[in-house]
Scaffold this active site. Sequence first.
Site, PDB file in Angstrom:
ATOM      1  N   CYS A  15       0.839  -1.201   0.000  1.00 35.66           N
ATOM      2  CA  CYS A  15       0.000   0.000   0.000  1.00 35.66           C
ATOM      3  C   CYS A  15       0.870   1.247   0.000  1.00 35.66           C
ATOM      4  O   CYS A  15       2.098   1.179  -0.013  1.00 35.66           O
ATOM      5  CB  CYS A  15      -0.940   0.016   1.203  1.00 35.66           C
ATOM      6  N   CYS A  18       3.571   1.519   2.565  1.00 39.11           N
ATOM      7  CA  CYS A  18       4.784   0.758   2.256  1.00 39.11           C
ATOM      8  C   CYS A  18       5.730   1.597   1.398  1.00 39.11           C
ATOM      9  O   CYS A  18       6.952   1.536   1.563  1.00 39.11           O
ATOM     10  CB  CYS A  18       4.429  -0.527   1.510  1.00 39.11           C
ATOM     11  N   CYS A  83      44.648 -22.113  -7.772  1.00 31.90           N
ATOM     12  CA  CYS A  83      44.944 -22.196  -6.338  1.00 31.90           C
ATOM     13  C   CYS A  83      43.937 -21.377  -5.554  1.00 31.90           C
ATOM     14  O   CYS A  83      43.041 -20.745  -6.118  1.00 31.90           O
ATOM     15  CB  CYS A  83      46.363 -21.693  -6.052  1.00 31.90           C
ATOM     16  N   CYS A  86      43.636 -17.787  -6.520  1.00 39.12           N
ATOM     17  CA  CYS A  86      42.799 -17.595  -7.707  1.00 39.12           C
ATOM     18  C   CYS A  86      41.329 -17.519  -7.306  1.00 39.12           C
ATOM     19  O   CYS A  86      40.555 -16.711  -7.828  1.00 39.12           O
ATOM     20  CB  CYS A  86      43.002 -18.739  -8.703  1.00 39.12           C
ATOM     21  N   ASP A 509      10.061  25.367 -34.027  1.00 34.87           N
ATOM     22  CA  ASP A 509      11.237  25.722 -34.814  1.00 34.87           C
ATOM     23  C   ASP A 509      10.956  25.306 -36.263  1.00 34.87           C
ATOM     24  O   ASP A 509      10.141  24.415 -36.518  1.00 34.87           O
ATOM     25  CB  ASP A 509      12.466  24.995 -34.266  1.00 34.87           C
ATOM     26  N   ASP A 708      14.968  20.547 -32.486  1.00 30.06           N
ATOM     27  CA  ASP A 708      15.770  19.347 -32.708  1.00 30.06           C
ATOM     28  C   ASP A 708      16.585  18.939 -31.497  1.00 30.06           C
ATOM     29  O   ASP A 708      17.272  17.920 -31.514  1.00 30.06           O
ATOM     30  CB  ASP A 708      16.682  19.520 -33.923  1.00 30.06           C
ATOM     31  N   ASP A 712      18.615  24.135 -30.075  1.00 26.94           N
ATOM     32  CA  ASP A 712      17.423  24.661 -29.407  1.00 26.94           C
ATOM     33  C   ASP A 712      17.435  24.381 -27.906  1.00 26.94           C
ATOM     34  O   ASP A 712      16.439  24.628 -27.229  1.00 26.94           O
ATOM     35  CB  ASP A 712      16.153  24.016 -30.006  1.00 26.94           C
TER      36      ASP A 712
END
Length: 826
Positions: A15, A18, A83, A86, A509, A708, A712
Amino acid sequence: MSSRQIVLPVTGMTCAMCVNNVERALKRTEGVERATVNLATEQANVAYDASAVSPADLATRLERAGYGVAAATMNLAVTGMTCAMCQKNVERALKRVDGVLEATVNLANDSASLVYLPTLARRGDFARALDRAGYGLIETDEADSPEDAEAAARKAETARQQHLLLFGAVFTIPLTILSMTRHFLHQSPFLSEHFAWLHAESWLFVLGALATPVVFVLGRQYVSGAIKSLRNGTANMDVLVAMGSLAAYGYGLIVLLGILFDFSDVVGKSDYFESAAVILTLITLGKLLEARAKSRTSAAIKKLIKLAPKSATLLRDDIPVEIPVDEVLIGDKLLVKPGERLPVDALVVAGSSAVDESLLTGESLPIDKSVGDEVIAGSINQQGRLVVEARRIGKDTTLAQLIELVLRAQASKAPIQAVADRVASYFVPTVIVLALITLLGWLFVGGASFPQAVLNMIAVLVIACPCALGLATPTAIMVGSGRGAERGILFRDSEALERSAGLTAVLLDKTGTITQGKPELTALVGTVNHVAERVLQYAASAEAASEHPLAQAVLAAAAEQGIELLPLDDFSALPGRGIMARIDGAGVMLGSPRFIREQGIDSSHLQDDIAELQARGHTVVLLALDDELAGALSLGDQLKPTAKAAVQTLQGSGMQVALVTGDNQQTAQAIASEVGISRVLAEVLPADKAAAVEQLQREGQRVAMVGDGVNDAPALAQADVGFAIGAGADIAIEAADVTLVSGDLRALSTAIDLSKATLRTIHQNLFWAFIYNIVLIPVAMLGGLIPMFAAAAMAFSSVFVVSNSLRLRGRRLTGGLNAGDHKITK
């Protein structure tokens, strides 16, 4: 500070309270800069300092607050480990990948097990991390995707609610039948005489036995949620449901104890076991229906996500090898067969075909692609065999950016939601107080029996519904923004969607908005001392360093006529005005007639030619060599086929439409008259377009600026809503509030109409959410509702809100961009 932003799929929210709890938990975490939570999408959008907190820390914080994160698991086959060091190195490398919550490496079988956030990390990220650490990854058939992991979590939750509902129904239906039969016996002497055995007190124990499994199994999630909420210092819907059902069940147990220990004359023999069971079963039904309806609100974004292929065909030494798309690297050569989707944004290096890009461009017809053309991820290769070179991969593809924009918009909060959030924070405590007032009022003022007073109190607790308040805005935003995405209309956030509904004026434009944005050289005029060919040669040589669309038109004309460019010694561009350069020892000035006049150069002997060309709506550029006028170039840009219809639609909806351009008044007026625009702001430099927007705003207009998105940018930022049109692959234009991916101006009126429809739906949802509670809570306090009816009303109130939002999916929009014009191909 390393600022990042992530989307966390949160589980366990029920809800509006929450939402507040999750936001509070995240905001209290050190390093979190901002957190907004959306109940409809069940996602948290978090901005945080990566040097102070990690995604794993955020997930842990949510778990402590009583919520979870929809994480995924993956097993990796690692090569190169020899090993124990690693093993530690691999584990460290994997844990450093953003989004990894847990990483366990097993040296014995060369494997790694991961728990991670699929919205942040993918298999390709793990492969690259291991490669950097000096290890490898064996390819497997296992693939991951954020939508799969999150969908699996949501599906599991829906399945759980369905199982709970079936379990509850098995006990609640016979319990309700028996209980209601006992009540009817009191109303009918005939039935009371023939079914007197049902009056036996022992039947109360049968009812209690039927109710107990329901309370303990179905009620567990509400009691657990209530405890977590109270632990966080707040109260949510679970608190109300738990209090109401436990009050009914608890009173039923007291009645049974009264029968066993002979004090039933004090507590009575009315049982409320059926109330407890029906409350829990009906509310679980409501949660199930709500979950199913909510999943439909995200249908549009799911369609977009499904467009992304999970695999790609890599050409390795000219041999095709299928690999996961996450393992594609920039520069890889990929084979795309007919009928397949492009896996990444790429450049065609071999072959030709027709490609369906309707998901982005809105073009209903396939676009021909050949060597050198760009193709975008998710588009469909319809005919020929293509070999492409990967240019943008992973999160950088056009499709990934589009999905990210839509998800971010859906996760944001609209300003209108602030009212609902404020009410929700006080809602549950207020309802609890009203329930206690109801209990005491009926006992001491209404003269009711204790059982009746308890019944009314329970009705108040379960009729109240904060869920509807929490879902009213985000579900409508989800459907609205998803509907827009299907048509190439991308709202940056919910606020942009809301503000678009109140627009009263549009400033367009010219280049690329009303016109095609692909000007062509239409006329070339030389003076007495300069032939036309020389004018074009010097103009093209000067424009070689410019990226302006007009420059490209001049260069294209020079290339078409085979004119050789001269070396450029010096170059200086004056935006919106012209160019000053030195070419082959000569001083060159190229620009608008106004610019040339400002340099003190006489252009009167070409004035008649200039006026005639401008009257046709063409842009005139003058060339001066060594302070002497050399000639004029005329550049024409075709109108977009839908521009006039789009302007008429905007004007028909009551919008004021104006044109702004750097062209002179005569050229601008010619273009404007062709599309039916009466108000023209001409000779406006790019830097001054923002002032033009401000001018309209001072007149009391709420202004949309359409351009564009490049030169602008200041005007787009100044406008109440900035629209970037024809963005194509570059959809993430920061200055724009709304991106219209296609170049079709009709998308503007569609976007405005969609925002109005969405805002209207939000108003309807909020009206229902408020009126429902304002009317029915007092009715319950006055004893007008029994608990089971109250529970049914509460369960279906949130379903109503979600269903009302879903109506947006079928609404026909103005502007011409409806399902048949711009659709996502399945």
